[in-house]
Design a protein around this motif. Structure first.
Motif, PDB file in Angstrom:
ATOM      1  N   PHE A  84       1.137  -1.337   0.187  1.00  0.00           N
ATOM      2  CA  PHE A  84      -0.275   0.045  -0.031  1.00  0.00           C
ATOM      3  C   PHE A  84       0.880   1.571   0.231  1.00  0.00           C
ATOM      4  N   PHE A  85       1.834   1.225   0.364  1.00  0.00           N
ATOM      5  CA  PHE A  85       2.720   2.321   0.515  1.00  0.00           C
ATOM      6  C   PHE A  85       3.446   2.351  -0.927  1.00  0.00           C
ATOM      7  N   VAL A  86       4.340   1.688  -0.968  1.00  0.00           N
ATOM      8  CA  VAL A  86       4.484   1.929  -2.701  1.00  0.00           C
ATOM      9  C   VAL A  86       3.734   2.150  -3.331  1.00  0.00           C
ATOM     10  N   ARG A  87       2.619   1.761  -3.425  1.00  0.00           N
ATOM     11  CA  ARG A  87       1.229   2.795  -4.275  1.00  0.00           C
ATOM     12  C   ARG A  87       0.707   4.178  -3.689  1.00  0.00           C
ATOM     13  N   GLN A  88       0.747   4.233  -2.548  1.00  0.00           N
ATOM     14  CA  GLN A  88       0.309   5.723  -2.083  1.00  0.00           C
ATOM     15  C   GLN A  88       2.118   6.702  -3.040  1.00  0.00           C
ATOM     16  N   LEU A  89       2.965   5.677  -2.282  1.00  0.00           N
ATOM     17  CA  LEU A  89       4.057   7.317  -3.125  1.00  0.00           C
ATOM     18  C   LEU A  89       3.988   6.543  -4.923  1.00  0.00           C
ATOM     19  N   GLY A  90       3.790   5.743  -5.797  1.00  0.00           N
ATOM     20  CA  GLY A  90       4.098   5.723  -7.120  1.00  0.00           C
ATOM     21  C   GLY A  90       4.807   4.514  -7.512  1.00  0.00           C
ATOM     22  N   ALA A  91       5.929   4.035  -6.757  1.00  0.00           N
ATOM     23  CA  ALA A  91       6.927   3.746  -7.824  1.00  0.00           C
ATOM     24  C   ALA A  91       8.415   3.536  -6.503  1.00  0.00           C
ATOM     25  N   LYS A  92       9.188   2.238  -6.522  1.00  0.00           N
ATOM     26  CA  LYS A  92      10.162   2.181  -5.871  1.00  0.00           C
ATOM     27  C   LYS A  92      11.357   2.600  -6.874  1.00  0.00           C
ATOM     28  N   PHE A  93      12.486   3.328  -5.600  1.00  0.00           N
ATOM     29  CA  PHE A  93      13.732   3.464  -5.871  1.00  0.00           C
ATOM     30  C   PHE A  93      14.381   2.463  -6.906  1.00  0.00           C
ATOM     31  N   ASP A  94      14.982   2.858  -7.640  1.00  0.00           N
ATOM     32  CA  ASP A  94      16.632   1.622  -8.306  1.00  0.00           C
ATOM     33  C   ASP A  94      17.641   1.842  -8.379  1.00  0.00           C
ATOM     34  N   TYR A  95      18.119   2.819  -8.305  1.00  0.00           N
ATOM     35  CA  TYR A  95      19.370   3.324  -8.574  1.00  0.00           C
ATOM     36  C   TYR A  95      19.919   4.531  -9.317  1.00  0.00           C
ATOM     37  N   HIS A  96      20.665   5.508  -8.573  1.00  0.00           N
ATOM     38  CA  HIS A  96      21.121   6.334  -9.614  1.00  0.00           C
ATOM     39  C   HIS A  96      22.394   6.670  -9.338  1.00  0.00           C
ATOM     40  N   PRO A  97      22.994   7.812 -10.760  1.00  0.00           N
ATOM     41  CA  PRO A  97      24.496   8.331 -11.165  1.00  0.00           C
ATOM     42  C   PRO A  97      24.770   8.641 -10.196  1.00  0.00           C
ATOM     43  N   GLU A  98      25.640   8.815 -10.907  1.00  0.00           N
ATOM     44  CA  GLU A  98      26.890   9.990  -9.783  1.00  0.00           C
ATOM     45  C   GLU A  98      25.876  10.645  -9.768  1.00  0.00           C
ATOM     46  N   LEU A  99      26.073  12.071  -8.714  1.00  0.00           N
ATOM     47  CA  LEU A  99      25.438  13.392  -8.332  1.00  0.00           C
ATOM     48  C   LEU A  99      26.804  14.409  -9.209  1.00  0.00           C
ATOM     49  N   GLN A 100      25.395  14.582  -9.510  1.00  0.00           N
ATOM     50  CA  GLN A 100      26.267  16.064 -10.945  1.00  0.00           C
ATOM     51  C   GLN A 100      25.568  16.806 -12.009  1.00  0.00           C
ATOM     52  N   GLU A 101      25.407  18.140 -12.344  1.00  0.00           N
ATOM     53  CA  GLU A 101      24.606  18.653 -12.520  1.00  0.00           C
ATOM     54  C   GLU A 101      23.809  18.306 -13.529  1.00  0.00           C
ATOM     55  N   ALA A 102      22.807  18.271 -13.749  1.00  0.00           N
ATOM     56  CA  ALA A 102      21.753  17.547 -14.970  1.00  0.00           C
ATOM     57  C   ALA A 102      20.718  19.297 -15.007  1.00  0.00           C
ATOM     58  N   ARG A 110      21.340  20.214  -9.133  1.00  0.00           N
ATOM     59  CA  ARG A 110      23.030  19.244  -9.414  1.00  0.00           C
ATOM     60  C   ARG A 110      22.205  18.369  -8.120  1.00  0.00           C
ATOM     61  N   ASP A 111      21.697  17.074  -8.386  1.00  0.00           N
ATOM     62  CA  ASP A 111      21.129  16.435  -7.265  1.00  0.00           C
ATOM     63  C   ASP A 111      21.204  15.131  -8.306  1.00  0.00           C
ATOM     64  N   GLU A 112      20.345  14.535  -7.356  1.00  0.00           N
ATOM     65  CA  GLU A 112      20.346  12.459  -7.830  1.00  0.00           C
ATOM     66  C   GLU A 112      19.634  12.232  -8.987  1.00  0.00           C
ATOM     67  N   MET A 113      19.827  12.229 -10.004  1.00  0.00           N
ATOM     68  CA  MET A 113      18.638  11.747 -10.594  1.00  0.00           C
ATOM     69  C   MET A 113      18.481  10.130 -10.682  1.00  0.00           C
ATOM     70  N   TYR A 114      16.945   9.778 -10.265  1.00  0.00           N
ATOM     71  CA  TYR A 114      16.334   8.912  -9.737  1.00  0.00           C
ATOM     72  C   TYR A 114      16.378   7.635 -11.033  1.00  0.00           C
ATOM     73  N   ASN A 115      16.396   6.500 -10.623  1.00  0.00           N
ATOM     74  CA  ASN A 115      16.412   5.299 -12.027  1.00  0.00           C
ATOM     75  C   ASN A 115      14.526   4.567 -11.274  1.00  0.00           C
ATOM     76  N   PHE A 116      13.729   4.296 -11.381  1.00  0.00           N
ATOM     77  CA  PHE A 116      12.569   3.796 -10.752  1.00  0.00           C
ATOM     78  C   PHE A 116      12.313   2.252 -11.455  1.00  0.00           C
ATOM     79  N   GLU A 117      12.042   1.069 -10.353  1.00  0.00           N
ATOM     80  CA  GLU A 117      11.664  -0.566 -10.902  1.00  0.00           C
ATOM     81  C   GLU A 117      10.547  -0.253 -11.480  1.00  0.00           C
ATOM     82  N   SER A 118       9.483   0.923 -11.444  1.00  0.00           N
ATOM     83  CA  SER A 118       8.625   0.983 -12.294  1.00  0.00           C
ATOM     84  C   SER A 118       8.140   2.273 -13.067  1.00  0.00           C
TER      85      SER A 118
END
Length: 290
Positions: free
Chosen positions: A122-140, A162-170
């Motif tokens: 229920f929590f994952v659905r409430q938030l929307g997706a699970k974190f997968d990974y992020h590349p190195e902190l950098q400007e984007a 300048r932040d982490e560009m998250y990738n998600f599992e869904s």
């Protein structure tokens, strides 16, 4: 001039917000961690509390998982999960949180909140997706793809951060979420191979008008807003980023499902008085970095 106009717009929004509501919304910030701990958490809590008046909202904060009971949560119009990691609630706390969501309570997730309670459906659905990974902190470059939303209407169309560009599992859009910010993947370096389909364009922030973590048969769905940004202390001191977060919080609060706007609401602040809040129970996490 841009800064001046932006603050005028926020001021007008605040005036309209005050006029529309029944009582001042009350929001709980929950920042407990059970794995990696961001050193920006105290800064984020301070900044949110200092700027609560700009959206006529009282912020309380805790890291005490035993605070998650039906009786405690029912006085809040929204709960913010701030940079949490790992299993930050026990079964009793999860049950209280689920009851809160089913009673029309609103939800906001920030940064690594998507890397907490990963096995709680229920929590994952409430938030929307699970974190997968992020590349190195950098400007984007972050693209605004829903410029009319309160969380984005003061942002530049192509926002350099300048932040982490998250990738998600869904893909959060599979749950009905509307993506408001996306990552321009040509503007940064990511050397890892993705294992999951998170949809296109690359989601970074989104909202759900009717949060998907609520029991559709018997619950009342409030709103949900999530942004994956917010890793650094400097980010939280940036007025542009703060406008993004406060805009998302104020939008979530205006769901009309809690007592701040709806006297028939089952949860929320029934009056304009505020309670004292503060950080409690902070513990260091492990060294893995979400």
């Amino acid at each position: 001039m841009y800064i001046l106009l932006r603050y005028i717009a926020l001021g007008l929004a605040s005036i309209l917000y005050v006029g529309a509501q029944r009582s001042a919304p009350r929001v709980l910030i929950y920042s407990a961690t059970a794995a990696y701990r961001h050193d920006s958490i105290p800064t984020a809590i301070r900044v949110l509390k200092e700027n609560g008046a700009s959206i006529n909202t009282t912020f309380d904060a805790t890291e005490d998982r035993t605070f998650f009971t039906d009786s405690n949560l029912k006085s809040y119009d929204a709960i913010v999960f701030l940079s949490n990691t790992g299993e930050v609630l026990d079964d009793y706390g999860k049950a209280a949180l689920e009851n809160y969501f089913n009673s029309g309570g609103n939800f906001v997730g920030i940064h690594s909140a998507s890397d907490s309670l990963r096995n709680t459906t229920f929590f994952v659905r409430q938030l929307g997706a699970k974190f997968d990974y992020h590349p190195e902190l950098q400007e984007a470059t972050v693209d605004v793809i829903a410029p009319s939303h309160p969380s984005t209407n003061t942002l530049p169309q192509a926002w350099k951060v300048r932040d982490e560009m998250y990738n998600f599992e869904s893909d959060p859009r599979s749950l009905g979420a509307v993506v408001v910010l996306s990552a321009d993947e040509s503007s940064y370096t990511d050397t890892r191979e993705r294992k999951f389909d998170q949809g296109t364009p690359h989601p970074l922030a989104w909202y759900q008008e009717h949060a998907a973590g609520v029991d559709a048969r018997s619950g009342t769905a409030g709103r949900s807003f999530y942004t994956s940004l917010g890793h650094l202390n400097e980010t939280w001191e940036d007025s542009v980023f703060l406008g993004h977060v406060l805009g998302g919080i104020s939008w979530a609060l205006q769901s009309n499902t809690t007592r701040a706007f709806n006297s028939s609401g089952l949860v929320g602040n029934a009056g304009s008085s505020s309670a004292n809040g503060g950080e409690s129970g902070t513990t260091p996490g492990s060294s893995s970095n979400p």
